[in-house]
Motif scaffolding. Sequence first.
Motif, PDB file in Angstrom:
ATOM      1  N   GLU A 154      38.070  30.959  37.415  1.00  0.00           N
ATOM      2  CA  GLU A 154      38.338  31.596  38.707  1.00  0.00           C
ATOM      3  C   GLU A 154      38.457  33.099  38.547  1.00  0.00           C
ATOM      4  O   GLU A 154      37.911  33.879  39.347  1.00  0.00           O
ATOM      5  CB  GLU A 154      39.610  31.011  39.314  1.00  0.00           C
ATOM      6  N   ALA A 155      39.158  33.523  37.499  1.00  0.00           N
ATOM      7  CA  ALA A 155      39.287  34.958  37.235  1.00  0.00           C
ATOM      8  C   ALA A 155      37.948  35.554  36.833  1.00  0.00           C
ATOM      9  O   ALA A 155      37.602  36.680  37.236  1.00  0.00           O
ATOM     10  CB  ALA A 155      40.326  35.191  36.138  1.00  0.00           C
ATOM     11  N   HIS A 171      40.095  24.978  31.620  1.00  0.00           N
ATOM     12  CA  HIS A 171      40.379  26.407  31.759  1.00  0.00           C
ATOM     13  C   HIS A 171      39.945  26.912  33.142  1.00  0.00           C
ATOM     14  O   HIS A 171      39.258  27.923  33.269  1.00  0.00           O
ATOM     15  CB  HIS A 171      39.661  27.194  30.662  1.00  0.00           C
ATOM     16  N   ARG A 172      40.361  26.215  34.179  1.00  0.00           N
ATOM     17  CA  ARG A 172      39.931  26.574  35.532  1.00  0.00           C
ATOM     18  C   ARG A 172      40.416  27.952  35.943  1.00  0.00           C
ATOM     19  O   ARG A 172      39.726  28.689  36.647  1.00  0.00           O
ATOM     20  CB  ARG A 172      40.409  25.521  36.528  1.00  0.00           C
ATOM     21  N   ASP A 173      41.636  28.310  35.519  1.00  0.00           N
ATOM     22  CA  ASP A 173      42.162  29.640  35.859  1.00  0.00           C
ATOM     23  C   ASP A 173      41.276  30.728  35.276  1.00  0.00           C
ATOM     24  O   ASP A 173      41.022  31.746  35.938  1.00  0.00           O
ATOM     25  CB  ASP A 173      43.593  29.793  35.332  1.00  0.00           C
ATOM     26  N   PHE A 174      40.796  30.507  34.057  1.00  0.00           N
ATOM     27  CA  PHE A 174      39.903  31.493  33.436  1.00  0.00           C
ATOM     28  C   PHE A 174      38.635  31.657  34.254  1.00  0.00           C
ATOM     29  O   PHE A 174      38.198  32.784  34.521  1.00  0.00           O
ATOM     30  CB  PHE A 174      39.548  31.067  32.007  1.00  0.00           C
TER      31      PHE A 174
END
Length: 249
Positions: free
Chosen positions: A162-163, A157-160
């Motif tokens: 980063e956000a 869940h890298r996008d999570f």
Amino acid sequence: MDVKQVKAYFDSEGVVDYYAQAAADLGLWASEEKIFTRVFTPQDSLLELGCGAGRIALGLYELGYRNVLATDYSRSMVTQARELAKRLEYAMHCRVCDATQLEFEDNLFDGAIFGFNGLMQIPQLAQREQALREILRVIRPGAWFVFTSHDRERSAHRDFWEAESLRWQYGTEKAELDDFGDRTEATDHGAHFMHVPTVAEMQALLAKVGFHVEASVMRSELGQESAQVEAFSDDCRFWVVQKPLRAAT
């Protein structure tokens, strides 16, 4: 995150049933068996924290480990573990116990286990540190402690994250979160809490408390788990740490 909210989640009937099903159907993961049998002997007195419905303790009992004390701060989980042990006619010892306030004398156990990311489900860094200090206190010098965590840098869940980093930077993170790396998820049984550390963060905390890190390895690197285990739990990182023979000076 309020610890009472976290405890209420684990006391809920649906979550207890879920853990009981895992205890009955899954048993020890292949990775757990590989590590536990390498660092602990069947004669060792072992303290298990966050035992849930007894999955790990029951699995160890079946491997000949008879001196395991399975503990959890959820009375409902401990009751379920006792019922499963009674049904199987296993003489397994269970009790309600808070990992941050262990009611045991110093240097009592030959080792400790905190499986299924249980340590990371203690809210607030200070409380996780306190649990580690208590575990260090109650195991003998030279003893091993094995636990698991997720790994933020290996997360799917890298996008999570980063956000989430941007939200913390601008002060718009969820009000109930105490530390960066905390995550809550709304479920039918209440809020599910998890702290997801980096390797460096975990290493620093262990060093601060006084543990020596012997090994840190992802479950997927230890071998292939069954499809049922992979459906039950995402990949996680095993930590094998030791209480030094002599206290640091």
